[in-house]
Write a protein that holds these residues in place. Structure first.
Motif, PDB file in Angstrom:
ATOM      1  N   ASN A 374      77.877 -24.213 -26.976  1.00 31.49           N
ATOM      2  CA  ASN A 374      77.190 -24.965 -25.934  1.00 31.49           C
ATOM      3  C   ASN A 374      75.716 -24.573 -25.853  1.00 31.49           C
ATOM      4  N   LEU A 375      74.882 -25.563 -25.544  1.00 28.61           N
ATOM      5  CA  LEU A 375      73.452 -25.327 -25.401  1.00 28.61           C
ATOM      6  C   LEU A 375      73.022 -25.713 -23.992  1.00 28.61           C
ATOM      7  N   VAL A 376      72.316 -24.846 -23.295  1.00 26.53           N
ATOM      8  CA  VAL A 376      71.653 -25.176 -22.037  1.00 26.53           C
ATOM      9  C   VAL A 376      70.157 -25.058 -22.284  1.00 26.53           C
ATOM     10  N   LEU A 377      69.468 -26.194 -22.254  1.00 29.36           N
ATOM     11  CA  LEU A 377      68.049 -26.238 -22.560  1.00 29.36           C
ATOM     12  C   LEU A 377      67.298 -26.799 -21.359  1.00 29.36           C
ATOM     13  N   SER A 378      66.034 -26.512 -21.335  1.00 28.99           N
ATOM     14  CA  SER A 378      65.179 -27.110 -20.314  1.00 28.99           C
ATOM     15  C   SER A 378      64.357 -28.223 -20.961  1.00 28.99           C
ATOM     16  N   PRO A 379      63.855 -29.180 -20.188  1.00 27.57           N
ATOM     17  CA  PRO A 379      63.090 -30.290 -20.774  1.00 27.57           C
ATOM     18  C   PRO A 379      61.950 -29.789 -21.650  1.00 27.57           C
ATOM     19  N   GLY A 380      61.842 -30.399 -22.837  1.00 30.38           N
ATOM     20  CA  GLY A 380      60.793 -30.043 -23.779  1.00 30.38           C
ATOM     21  C   GLY A 380      61.171 -28.957 -24.756  1.00 30.38           C
ATOM     22  N   GLU A 381      62.313 -28.315 -24.568  1.00 32.43           N
ATOM     23  CA  GLU A 381      62.719 -27.240 -25.474  1.00 32.43           C
ATOM     24  C   GLU A 381      63.395 -27.812 -26.718  1.00 32.43           C
ATOM     25  N   ASN A 382      63.574 -26.921 -27.722  1.00 30.84           N
ATOM     26  CA  ASN A 382      64.245 -27.266 -28.971  1.00 30.84           C
ATOM     27  C   ASN A 382      65.529 -26.459 -29.106  1.00 30.84           C
ATOM     28  N   GLY A 383      66.445 -26.938 -29.913  1.00 31.41           N
ATOM     29  CA  GLY A 383      67.705 -26.213 -30.136  1.00 31.41           C
ATOM     30  C   GLY A 383      68.466 -26.823 -31.306  1.00 31.41           C
ATOM     31  N   THR A 384      69.532 -26.180 -31.704  1.00 32.82           N
ATOM     32  CA  THR A 384      70.361 -26.673 -32.809  1.00 32.82           C
ATOM     33  C   THR A 384      71.831 -26.485 -32.477  1.00 32.82           C
ATOM     34  N   LEU A 385      72.634 -27.404 -32.972  1.00 29.15           N
ATOM     35  CA  LEU A 385      74.095 -27.270 -32.986  1.00 29.15           C
ATOM     36  C   LEU A 385      74.508 -27.133 -34.442  1.00 29.15           C
ATOM     37  N   VAL A 386      75.205 -26.063 -34.763  1.00 31.08           N
ATOM     38  CA  VAL A 386      75.633 -25.808 -36.132  1.00 31.08           C
ATOM     39  C   VAL A 386      77.149 -25.873 -36.179  1.00 31.08           C
ATOM     40  N   CYS A 387      77.668 -26.644 -37.129  1.00 30.39           N
ATOM     41  CA  CYS A 387      79.118 -26.780 -37.328  1.00 30.39           C
ATOM     42  C   CYS A 387      79.391 -26.508 -38.794  1.00 30.39           C
ATOM     43  N   ARG A 388      79.833 -25.293 -39.086  1.00 25.60           N
ATOM     44  CA  ARG A 388      80.013 -24.894 -40.480  1.00 25.60           C
ATOM     45  C   ARG A 388      81.454 -24.458 -40.687  1.00 25.60           C
ATOM     46  N   ALA A 389      82.138 -25.130 -41.601  1.00 26.49           N
ATOM     47  CA  ALA A 389      83.547 -24.834 -41.877  1.00 26.49           C
ATOM     48  C   ALA A 389      83.753 -24.746 -43.373  1.00 26.49           C
ATOM     49  N   ASN A 390      84.839 -24.102 -43.742  1.00 26.73           N
ATOM     50  CA  ASN A 390      85.190 -23.982 -45.153  1.00 26.73           C
ATOM     51  C   ASN A 390      86.654 -24.355 -45.318  1.00 26.73           C
ATOM     52  N   GLY A 391      87.068 -24.574 -46.528  1.00 30.50           N
ATOM     53  CA  GLY A 391      88.439 -24.922 -46.843  1.00 30.50           C
ATOM     54  C   GLY A 391      88.563 -25.216 -48.315  1.00 30.50           C
ATOM     55  N   ASN A 392      89.766 -25.541 -48.734  1.00 29.18           N
ATOM     56  CA  ASN A 392      89.998 -25.887 -50.142  1.00 29.18           C
ATOM     57  C   ASN A 392      90.967 -27.057 -50.193  1.00 29.18           C
ATOM     58  N   PRO A 393      90.469 -28.255 -50.456  1.00 27.57           N
ATOM     59  CA  PRO A 393      89.094 -28.588 -50.858  1.00 27.57           C
ATOM     60  C   PRO A 393      88.102 -28.488 -49.706  1.00 27.57           C
ATOM     61  N   LYS A 394      86.804 -28.531 -50.059  1.00 29.90           N
ATOM     62  CA  LYS A 394      85.741 -28.394 -49.079  1.00 29.90           C
ATOM     63  C   LYS A 394      85.881 -29.477 -48.021  1.00 29.90           C
ATOM     64  N   PRO A 395      85.906 -29.119 -46.737  1.00 27.79           N
ATOM     65  CA  PRO A 395      86.108 -30.133 -45.702  1.00 27.79           C
ATOM     66  C   PRO A 395      84.884 -31.027 -45.517  1.00 27.79           C
ATOM     67  N   ARG A 396      85.175 -32.220 -45.037  1.00 30.76           N
ATOM     68  CA  ARG A 396      84.119 -33.167 -44.673  1.00 30.76           C
ATOM     69  C   ARG A 396      83.738 -32.932 -43.214  1.00 30.76           C
ATOM     70  N   ILE A 397      82.433 -32.996 -42.917  1.00 30.81           N
ATOM     71  CA  ILE A 397      81.931 -32.772 -41.567  1.00 30.81           C
ATOM     72  C   ILE A 397      81.540 -34.112 -40.961  1.00 30.81           C
ATOM     73  N   GLY A 398      82.099 -34.411 -39.781  1.00 33.69           N
ATOM     74  CA  GLY A 398      81.741 -35.628 -39.068  1.00 33.69           C
ATOM     75  C   GLY A 398      81.347 -35.300 -37.635  1.00 33.69           C
ATOM     76  N   TRP A 399      80.355 -35.998 -37.121  1.00 32.03           N
ATOM     77  CA  TRP A 399      79.862 -35.763 -35.756  1.00 32.03           C
ATOM     78  C   TRP A 399      80.198 -36.947 -34.864  1.00 32.03           C
TER      79      TRP A 399
END
Length: 1293
Positions: A374-399
């Motif tokens: 979770n991100l709590v930001l104030s107006p004008g700030e920057n941030g990132t959401l990172v979703c990194r997973a692994n598997g075999n086969p390599k998983p597909r990432i959807g938002w």
């Protein structure tokens, strides 16, 4: 009366610690709004927050069809979220189904099927959505299925009749239920059937007999299936088995056949193993990461086979491998991709063996590497959401955003999607949303919700104001400052009303706002103010800290030995903080005191009257306050004492024959059968005329004596031992030696000593009374009695404080004399303060002098051992990213405050810091101090070469000095001719600008040898010189017929042939060796190599042709090798040695390009092009066209017979991808960086290893290369001694 020996254990323990538990709600990475009930939540009632799923049913939800269905979905948010559901992908309107209700205040569904309805009706895929004005969070897809426990299909089972020794499989074939049933075999009496190496149940539930015996005969082999979810058990029809022995079979045959037809039955022959399951020689098995891998092999045979398991090309994991079912099943828990491979089971008996290979592949459902937060930001700030997973086969990432795929969601200019990352910039309040990340492959999926909450909130302090903290001195103090704000506030702490901000040199400031005082002292008492600030405002809160004196037992109960019927008193005097009220509790053997009037407590004393044997034990005094507790123990021994001691003994013996040589003396030895049985010690010597001796005795020794006679010839054998005599016990007459006190931790004191041996103990029950107190304090001695050990650890001591220490021996009789006190110190801790005022005085270009101010001795917190200087050559940021900065260390002993740094590199930028060191380690570093060294003289220029000779000119090429040590001002070239008698001609001096690396000398004499001296200069002076010799070319008109025809123009004839620039580029099992050669042509080379540091002979490989490279194969990974190159024939010479190390063995990371889409497409295009060419050729052939064969052959002539151009004869040096080293001067490759296949017969494709290499026409290479040539095999007295005394006897005085 003999008293039992009681071993006394440690009786003292340090004061217990009462840790302060704080609620730390503020995390720096995931700022959250507390939504639970309580004071902190009330302070944040006006804040909003998107929904968060807090509880949900499992993805695969198997329900009991006999009970109501409950599908959980709980969420939090502000305002509280509303809930909705989908079923099988469409909206599920719960209002239209009277059996479905939603739990108040949550999204949990309750489906009332107990009243009416069937569970199968509600089977499906459900998903919950929790929504408020800030966004929507979604649950996992919950697959709801009712459990099933079907009946066995009715079948008629024929009785089974087998001959003794045959194999058998009784099938179970249970009905398919949900979840799968648990299988077991029992009889009609519900007793489990016995299993063994011969009879066992397989993973599929079948019952396997490797061979049957007559005792296997029964009519009730029943397979049961237990369905745990519904608590039901289903039963298969009983199976009847009859095993007929040979005698029974013969009787049956005889009864039914005539005499002429009766031949008799034979028992089953012994046979080698065969597998009942699995079938064949090979099989495959696939398992998911994290599961338990189960492999099974069951064999039949006679005798019964035994199963073994191995993993090919590997070993079974030690802590995760288990054998089940009499080793017929191999289980590996928590499998990972590393467990993939071939597993082999081997079945073996006395007649043979058989094996089966199971190829295991471990796949993996998606698993998190970095889940979005979770991100709590104030107006004008920057941030990132990172979703990194692994598997075999390599998983597909959807938002998704608010449950909607992000591709079709409303556009938000503040976000940018970059694969598994969403980047937010300049967010506004409308950017608030809940994002879902879905990572999926064919084996499963992961779904995570993470909200972006844009808030503009001034700081708020959530900790209650004026909170009072009470802490015991010398313990950590944690002062809470829970806070909230957006942007994230910064926290500062102040002490008092006018104090400055507290810094981390003494205090620890935690990210959650908590202030930690590692060691709270009396002066830490006061009011502390926490201040939270952001750009929207400021908030503060005051808390109060009180430091209390620790509770201590200044007079401990002492070890006591009393006679039965006497009186004993234990004293326990407690010192405590005046504001705390202690309670004193006496314990016996860690329990309550006996309810006996003989036990009484009078202030600080416990008194026991009329002591009996049962009163012996451990008595403990425990003092407790609301903040701490402390205890001390002592042992009471009840004995019957005696003062009778045997001080001496008179030993008498009868001498033996002296054998014509007078006896000069008798030697008396003793053995202590109690402490050192079998070991004889020297006791005394007496004149040869005596036959008695008065011997002194020690207490508590079981003596035996023997006597030996000695004359001038030698010593007799010992007499027979006397009878044993045990002396009575006494108190020890000496104390332990080598007493020391030295702490191993900052809060302890380790007291050690050399214990007494058994002979020195003087009695049973040897123990030690250990006493200590601070040297500079007014405390009473603290004492504890320990068993016969050599160490005692005092805990809870202040750091590095001098202590007085005593160790006194005692036994069941009493104490040894009072020992002298020795000085020790409690444990050291790391120094607290860094040296200050660091100054650097640069003495010259390679030497600097460093000065610093000493640290206060109190801050050293240990024995000052000296100061340590770390210094390093500063680098630019680009260089620092490529290579780790190498720091050098110099240590200066004692209290020195200056030191010299030798061996510096001239004209360099250095940095250093200074640290104080004690016995524990280093203190903090001082602030880095930078300095520059002045210029020095340069090193010699690199790689001086002389090229392009003509009749009257020579061209010199060189590389700048590897260590210029300053700014080069110029090069100096001196040269002179050398005549045929090696006399030197006049010396010519030439200055060359510093920016040149090539110079041509003209107007030289033809066919003349010149010697060159070349060096560089800085403003300081001249550097080391490099020399070379070369010859100008011959005037062909004057020297016709003299020179051999193979001397080509444009080349410098080297005066002395040499091999230089030997280079080795190594991989795991091979290495590429290259070199440069100057000298006569048509020289055959060889490469010699061996393991570095070993004494084995060099291994020799012949180089094919006159190539200047060679590939070594078959090397051992991770091994250092030495290598050198030499020339065959009369001109034999060798290069200098080089050392290289092969890389560690590792799994291949090559990708099979045959499965890549681009490769398949390329091959299709090539095939189509070839087809078109064939069609064109066929048309031209029919029209009578001709191919220019002769031109094509000329264009592709064999490179081995073409003349080699000099410009193409150079080769590129191997370049390490990590070091980014440039190619050496003069090394070139084709400008288009490509190599045609016809340029060389050798190709990297033949050698593999995933290396992309390039070749020039002469075989030189760029990249790693391994030759195809197989490694060739390489070319442990007149008078005799006195006899022993006889008739030894003793009398006692």
């Amino acid at each position: 009366m003999v008293q039992p020996k009681i071993m006394l254990k440690k009786k003292h323990s340090s004061a217990g610690r009462a840790p302060l538990i704080l609620f730390l709600c503020q995390m720096v990475n995931a700022l959250d709004v507390p939504l639970d009930h309580g004071e902190k939540a009330k302070l944040l009632d006006d804040l909003v927050q998107p929904p968060t799923i807090t509880q949900q049913s499992p993805k695969n939800y198997i329900i009991d069809p006999r009970e109501n269905i409950v599908i959980q979905c709980e969420a939090k948010g502000k305002p509280p979220p509303s809930f909705s559901w989908t079923r099988n992908g469409t909206h599920f309107d719960i209002d239209k189904d009277p059996l479905v209700t939603m739990k108040h205040g949550s999204g949990t569904l309750i489906i009332n099927i107990m009243a009416e309805g069937k569970a199968e009706t509600y089977e499906g895929v459900y998903q919950c959505t929790a929504r408020n004005e800030r966004g929507a969070a979604v649950s996992n897809s919950i697959v709801v299925r009712p459990s099933r426990s079907p009946l066995w299909t009715k079948e008629r089972l024929e009785p089974i009749i087998l001959r003794n020794g045959q194999s058998l499989v009784l099938p179970c074939r249970p009905p398919i239920g949900l979840p799968p049933a648990i299988i077991f075999w029992m009889d009609n009496s519900f007793q489990r059937l016995p299993q063994s190496e011969r009879v066992s149940q397989g993973l599929n539930g079948d019952l396997y007999f490797s061979n049957v015996l007559p005792e296997d005969t029964r009519e009730d082999y029943i397979c049961y299936a237990r369905f745990n979810h519904t608590q039901t058990i289903q039963q298969k029809q009983p199976i009847s088995l009859k095993v007929i022995s040979v005698d029974e079979l013969n009787d049956t045959i005889a009864a039914n056949l005539s005499d002429t037809e009766f031949y008799g039955a034979k028992s089953s022959k012994e046979r080698s193993p065969t597998f009942l399951t699995p079938e064949g020689n090979e099989s495959v098995k696939e398992e998911l990461r994290g599961n338990t891998l189960s492999l099974e092999c069951i064999a039949e045979g006679l005798p019964t086979p035994i199963i073994y398991w191995i993993k090919e090309d590997g070993t079974l994991p030690v802590n995760r491998t288990f054998y089940r079912n009499f080793k017929k099943t191999l289980q590996i828990t928590h499998v990972s991709e590393a467990d993939s491979g071939n597993y082999q089971c081997i079945a073996k008996n006395t007649l043979g063996a058989i094996h089966h290979t199971i190829s295991v592949t471990v796949k993996a459902a998606p698993y998190w590497i970095v889940a979005p937060q979770n991100l709590v930001l104030s107006p004008g700030e920057n941030g990132t959401l990172v979703c990194r997973a692994n598997g075999n086969p390599k998983p597909r990432i959807g938002w998704l955003t608010n449950g909607v795929p992000i591709e079709i969601a409303p556009d938000d200019p503040s976000r940018k999607i970059d694969g598994d990352t969403i980047i937010f910039s300049n967010v506004q309040e409308r950017s608030s949303a809940v994002y879902q990340c879905n990572a999926s492959n064919e084996y499963g999926y992961l779904l995570a919700n993470a909200f972006v909450n844009v808030l503009a909130e001034p700081p708020r302090i959530l900790t209650s104001p004026n909170t009072l903290y009470q802490i015991i001195a010398n313990r950590p103090a944690l002062l809470d400052c829970a806070f909230f704000g957006s942007p994230l506030p910064t926290i500062e702490w102040f002490k008092g009303t006018r104090g400055s901000a507290l810094h981390e040199d003494i205090y620890v400031l935690h990210d959650n706002g908590t202030l930690e005082i590692p060691v709270a002292q009396k002066d830490s008492t006061g009011t502390y103010t926490c201040v939270a600030r952001n750009k929207l405002g400021m908030a503060k809160n005051e808390v109060h800290l009180e430091i209390k004196d620790p509770t201590r037992i200044i007079k401990q109960p002492e070890y006591a030995v009393v006679q039965r019927g006497s009186k004993v008193s234990f004293e326990c005097k407690v010192k405590h903080d005046q504001t705390l009220i202690p309670t004193i509790l006496w314990l016996k053997d860690n329990g309550e005191l006996p309810n006996d009037e003989r036990f009484s407590i009078d202030k600080d004393h416990l008194v026991v009257t009329d002591v009996s044997d049962g009163d012996g034990g451990i008595y403990t005094c425990a003092a407790n306050t609301t903040l701490d507790s402390v205890s001390a123990s002592a042992v009471l021994r009840v004995v019957e004492l005696t003062n009778q001691l045997d001080k001496s003994i008179q030993l008498t013996w009868t001498p033996g024959d002296d054998n014509n040589s007078p006896i000069t003396k008798f030697i008396i030895e003793y053995e202590d059968a109690m402490h050192e049985a079998g070991l004889w010690h020297h006791q005394a010597e007496v004149s040869g005329t005596q036959t008695t001796a008065q011997l002194k005795l020690s207490p508590y020794v079981n003596y035996s004596f023997r006597v030996m006679a000695e004359n001038n010839i030698g010593r007799s054998v010992p007499s027979e031992a006397s009878e044993q005599y045990l002396t009575k016990a006494a108190e020890p007459d000496q104390n332990p030696t080598a007493v020391e006190g030295l702490g191993t931790e900052p809060d302890n004191l380790v007291i050690t000593w050399k214990p007494l041996n058994g002979f020195e103990s003087n009695g049973p029950g040897l123990q030690y009374k250990v006493s200590w107190r601070q040297k500079d304090g007014d405390d009473e001695w603290t004492s504890v009695v320990v068993a016969n050990v050599s160490k005692y650890i005092v805990s809870g001591t202040p750091t590095f404080v001098p202590y007085l220490i005593k160790v006194q021996a005692l036994n069941d009789v009493g104490f040894a004399p009072e020992p002298a006190a020795v000085l020790g110190h409690s444990g050291e801790d790391l120094p607290m303060v860094a040296p200050g005022n660091v100054r650097v005085i640069v003495v010259n270009s390679t030497l600097a002098e460093v000065h610093w101010d000493p640290v206060p001795l109190k801050s050293v917190r240990g024995h000052l051992q000296g100061y340590r200087i770390y210094y390093w050559k500063a680098q630019s940021s680009s260089k620092r990213n490529r290579r780790h900065i190498e720091k050098k260390i110099l240590t200066f002993q004692g209290s020195k405050t200056h030191g010299m740094l030798p061996g510096l590199q001239p004209y360099s930028h250095y940095a250093l810091n200074v640290r104080v060191i004690n016995g524990k380690g280093e203190g903090p570093a001082s602030t880095d101090k930078s300095f520059h060294t002045p210029e020095g003289v340069p090193s010699a220029p690199s790689n001086l070469k002389i090229v392009n000779p003509t009749l009257d000119s020579l061209t010199l090429e060189w590389d700048p000095p590897s260590q210029p040590n300053g700014i080069l001002t110029e090069y100096v070239l001196k040269y002179q001719p050398i005549n045929s008698t090696h006399e030197l001609g006049p010396l010519v001096d030439l200055k060359i600008p510093a920016n040149k690396t090539r110079w041509t000398l003209k107007n030289l004499n033809f066919s003349t040898r010149y010697k060159f001296y070349f060096y560089a200069q800085t403003s300081v002076g001249s550097g080391s010189q490099i020399t070379e010799e070369a010859v100008t070319t011959v005037d062909e008109g004057k020297m016709a017929g003299i020179l051999p025809p193979d001397v080509g123009a444009g080349k410098v004839r080297a005066v002395n042939p040499r091999i230089s620039n030997l280079t080795a580029a190594a991989a795991e099992t091979y290495a590429n060796i290259s070199w440069e050669y100057e000298g006569p042509e048509h020289v055959k080379f060889y490469v010699e190599y061996g393991v570095a540091g070993s004494k084995e002979e060099w291994r020799k490989e012949i180089v094919n042709g006159s190539r200047s490279f060679f590939g070594l194969k078959g090397l051992m990974p991770g091994t250092a090798y030495k290598v050198r190159v030499g020339a065959e024939g009369d001109s034999g010479f060798v290069s200098s040695e080089d050392v290289f190390e092969t890389g560690p063995a590792m799994a291949s990371r090559q990708v099979d390009i045959a499965t890549q889409g681009w490769f398949i497409g390329l091959m299709c295009a090539v095939a189509l092009l070839i087809l078109i060419l064939l069609i064109v050729c066929f048309i031209r052939r029919n029209k009578g066209g001709k191919y220019p064969v002769k031109e094509k052959e000329d264009a592709h002539a064999d490179p081995e017979i073409q003349p080699m151009k000099e410009d193409d004869g150079t080769f590129g040096e191997y370049s390490d991808a990590e070091d980014h080293k440039p190619l050496k001067k003069g090394s070139r490759t084709p400008s288009d960086r490509t190599v045609k296949k016809e340029d060389s017969d050798d190709s990297l494709v033949d050698y593999g290893e995933g290396v992309n290499g390039q070749f020039n026409e002469d075989g030189s290479f760029i990249g790693q290369y391994s030759g195809k040539k197989e490694k060739e095999p390489a070319e442990g007295n007149e008078s005799s001694e006195a006899p022993s005394p006889v008739n030894a006897m003793n009398s006692f005085v």
